[in-house]
Structures are given as structure tokens and as C-alpha cells.
Design a protein around this motif. Structure first.
Motif, PDB file in Angstrom:
ATOM      1  N   PHE A  57       0.818  -1.209   0.000  1.00  0.00           N
ATOM      2  CA  PHE A  57       0.000   0.000   0.000  1.00  0.00           C
ATOM      3  C   PHE A  57       0.856   1.264   0.000  1.00  0.00           C
ATOM      4  O   PHE A  57       0.551   2.228  -0.695  1.00  0.00           O
ATOM      5  N   ARG A  58       1.934   1.262   0.718  1.00  0.00           N
ATOM      6  CA  ARG A  58       2.815   2.439   0.734  1.00  0.00           C
ATOM      7  C   ARG A  58       3.616   2.547  -0.576  1.00  0.00           C
ATOM      8  O   ARG A  58       3.975   3.630  -0.985  1.00  0.00           O
ATOM      9  N   ALA A  84      -4.644   6.886   6.968  1.00  0.00           N
ATOM     10  CA  ALA A  84      -5.988   6.576   7.471  1.00  0.00           C
ATOM     11  C   ALA A  84      -6.460   5.224   6.944  1.00  0.00           C
ATOM     12  O   ALA A  84      -7.010   4.412   7.701  1.00  0.00           O
ATOM     13  N   PHE A  85      -6.227   4.977   5.661  1.00  0.00           N
ATOM     14  CA  PHE A  85      -6.655   3.704   5.077  1.00  0.00           C
ATOM     15  C   PHE A  85      -5.954   2.531   5.762  1.00  0.00           C
ATOM     16  O   PHE A  85      -6.601   1.551   6.161  1.00  0.00           O
ATOM     17  N   VAL A  86      -4.653   2.610   5.916  1.00  0.00           N
ATOM     18  CA  VAL A  86      -3.905   1.519   6.545  1.00  0.00           C
ATOM     19  C   VAL A  86      -4.340   1.347   8.003  1.00  0.00           C
ATOM     20  O   VAL A  86      -4.596   0.227   8.458  1.00  0.00           O
ATOM     21  N   ALA A  87      -4.465   2.448   8.751  1.00  0.00           N
ATOM     22  CA  ALA A  87      -4.821   2.370  10.172  1.00  0.00           C
ATOM     23  C   ALA A  87      -6.253   1.887  10.395  1.00  0.00           C
ATOM     24  O   ALA A  87      -6.515   1.130  11.332  1.00  0.00           O
ATOM     25  N   PHE A  93      -7.827  -5.527  10.081  1.00  0.00           N
ATOM     26  CA  PHE A  93      -8.064  -6.813   9.427  1.00  0.00           C
ATOM     27  C   PHE A  93      -6.829  -7.706   9.569  1.00  0.00           C
ATOM     28  O   PHE A  93      -6.932  -8.867   9.977  1.00  0.00           O
ATOM     29  N   ALA A  94      -5.668  -7.172   9.233  1.00  0.00           N
ATOM     30  CA  ALA A  94      -4.423  -7.950   9.277  1.00  0.00           C
ATOM     31  C   ALA A  94      -4.140  -8.474  10.682  1.00  0.00           C
ATOM     32  O   ALA A  94      -3.588  -9.571  10.841  1.00  0.00           O
ATOM     33  N   ALA A  95      -4.516  -7.719  11.718  1.00  0.00           N
ATOM     34  CA  ALA A  95      -4.272  -8.145  13.100  1.00  0.00           C
ATOM     35  C   ALA A  95      -5.060  -9.400  13.458  1.00  0.00           C
ATOM     36  O   ALA A  95      -4.705 -10.113  14.399  1.00  0.00           O
ATOM     37  N   ARG A  96      -6.102  -9.697  12.717  1.00  0.00           N
ATOM     38  CA  ARG A  96      -6.945 -10.860  12.990  1.00  0.00           C
ATOM     39  C   ARG A  96      -6.512 -12.089  12.186  1.00  0.00           C
ATOM     40  O   ARG A  96      -7.181 -13.118  12.209  1.00  0.00           O
ATOM     41  N   LEU A  97      -5.408 -11.971  11.482  1.00  0.00           N
ATOM     42  CA  LEU A  97      -4.907 -13.069  10.658  1.00  0.00           C
ATOM     43  C   LEU A  97      -3.627 -13.649  11.252  1.00  0.00           C
ATOM     44  O   LEU A  97      -2.789 -12.914  11.765  1.00  0.00           O
ATOM     45  N   SER A  98      -3.479 -14.965  11.148  1.00  0.00           N
ATOM     46  CA  SER A  98      -2.212 -15.598  11.534  1.00  0.00           C
ATOM     47  C   SER A  98      -1.281 -15.690  10.331  1.00  0.00           C
ATOM     48  O   SER A  98      -0.069 -15.774  10.495  1.00  0.00           O
ATOM     49  N   GLU A  99      -1.854 -15.699   9.124  1.00  0.00           N
ATOM     50  CA  GLU A  99      -1.091 -15.624   7.877  1.00  0.00           C
ATOM     51  C   GLU A  99      -1.716 -14.516   7.051  1.00  0.00           C
ATOM     52  O   GLU A  99      -2.928 -14.527   6.801  1.00  0.00           O
TER      53      GLU A  99
END
Length: 169
Positions: A57-58, A84-87, A93-99
Motif C-alpha cells: 500500500f505504501r 488513514a486507510f492503513v490504520a 483486518f491484518a491483526a486478525r490473521l495468523s497468515e
């Protein structure tokens, strides 16, 4: 109108037509070059992401991007700026993934300043359930980066992860 003036008008019109005809192919070629560069920038960013990179994204978005998740539901909306989009959309969403989600297939098209990418992604939620989704993103590009994005995806699958898995923070 005098004949001499009429001849000058015709000569000017002919010169204009010849000049336009000479410039138009160059303009089309310039557009094709921009399309090629934009398509290449997006494809390469996706390839780095698929290979394990985490700066997609960056890499591909302008700092002031306007990212719109189309549809209805809790995650649909507009995000102003990459931070804002990333935060607000990516990190929760990514924090809820193990992969993390990785692109497993993609198709990329370019038309003028737009690049359209249809892709499938897979990941693994923290509860061991696989996450799969199909996306279509339309990037409006400037200088090799997207400054407007319209994102289409299966929002119920995305929202399910956000609702099912507690935020580890």
C-alpha cells in the motif's frame, strides 16, 4: 470575403490539420507509454506482495489517496489518505490473521490513467479458518502511483473475519 483572404484561411486550416495529424500519433504513443508504465508499476507491486513483501500500500498509493470500498456493510466507506486507510482498514483486518492475505492470481489491464486489477487472495484467520476473497480494484494513477481507488470485494467474507476474531490489541 476576398479571394486572397479565403486562400489564407484555407492554407491556415490545411496547416492546422496537418499539424494535428502529425501530433495525434505521438499523443496516442505517449498515452500507451503511460498505460504501460502504470500497468507495470501495479503488476510489480503485486508481485512483491505475493512474494512476501509487506509494503504494497505504501509502495503504490500516494500519501493523499482517496480509497473507496464499494458496497454496503460495516466496512464499506471512504478513506482519505494512505495513513488513514492503513490504520482504519488494513491493520484491523491484518491483526486478525495468523497468515497475511497474499495475492494468488491476478489479471491487470490499463486504460489511460486507470489500471484495473482483478485478483484472488488467501490468508489464514487467527482461529484457523482460511480466508479467501476475490477483488477488483480500479486505480487512477498519477506518476506511477494510485491517487484514487475503487475497491470491490466480497464484503461479507471480509466483515466476517472482523466480527468473528477479537482484536488482539
Amino acid at each position: 470575403m476576398r479571394i486572397e483572404s479565403l486562400r489564407n484561411v484555407r492554407a491556415a486550416a490545411l496547416c492546422g490539420a496537418l499539424l494535428l495529424g502529425a501530433l495525434a500519433p505521438g499523443m496516442a504513443h505517449a498515452d500507451a507509454d503511460v498505460e504501460t508504465r502504470n500497468k507495470q508499476a501495479v503488476s510489480q507491486a503485486f508481485d512483491r506482495w505475493a512474494a512476501g513483501g509487506n509494503s504494497f500500500f505504501r509502495d503504490i498509493l500516494t500519501p493523499d489517496v482517496l480509497w473507496t470500498i464499494k458496497g454496503s456493510g460495516p466496512s464499506a466507506g471512504v478513506y482519505r489518505g494512505v495513513d488513514a486507510f492503513v490504520a482504519e482498514a488494513v491493520q484491523p483486518f491484518a491483526a486478525r490473521l495468523s497468515e497475511p492475505v497474499r495475492p494468488v492470481s491476478k489479471q491487470v489491464w490499463a486504460d489511460g490513467e486507470h489500471v484495473i486489477i482483478q485478483w484472488d487472495g488467501t490468508g489464514m484467520a487467527r482461529d484457523g479458518q482460511p480466508y479467501r476473497n476475490s477483488y477488483a480494484w480500479i486505480f487512477r494513477m498519477r506518476d506511477g502511483k494510485a491517487y484514487e481507488v475503487s475497491a470491490y470485494l466480497d464484503l461479507p467474507a471480509y466483515d466476517d473475519v472482523l466480527q468473528r476474531i477479537p482484536d488482539p490489541a
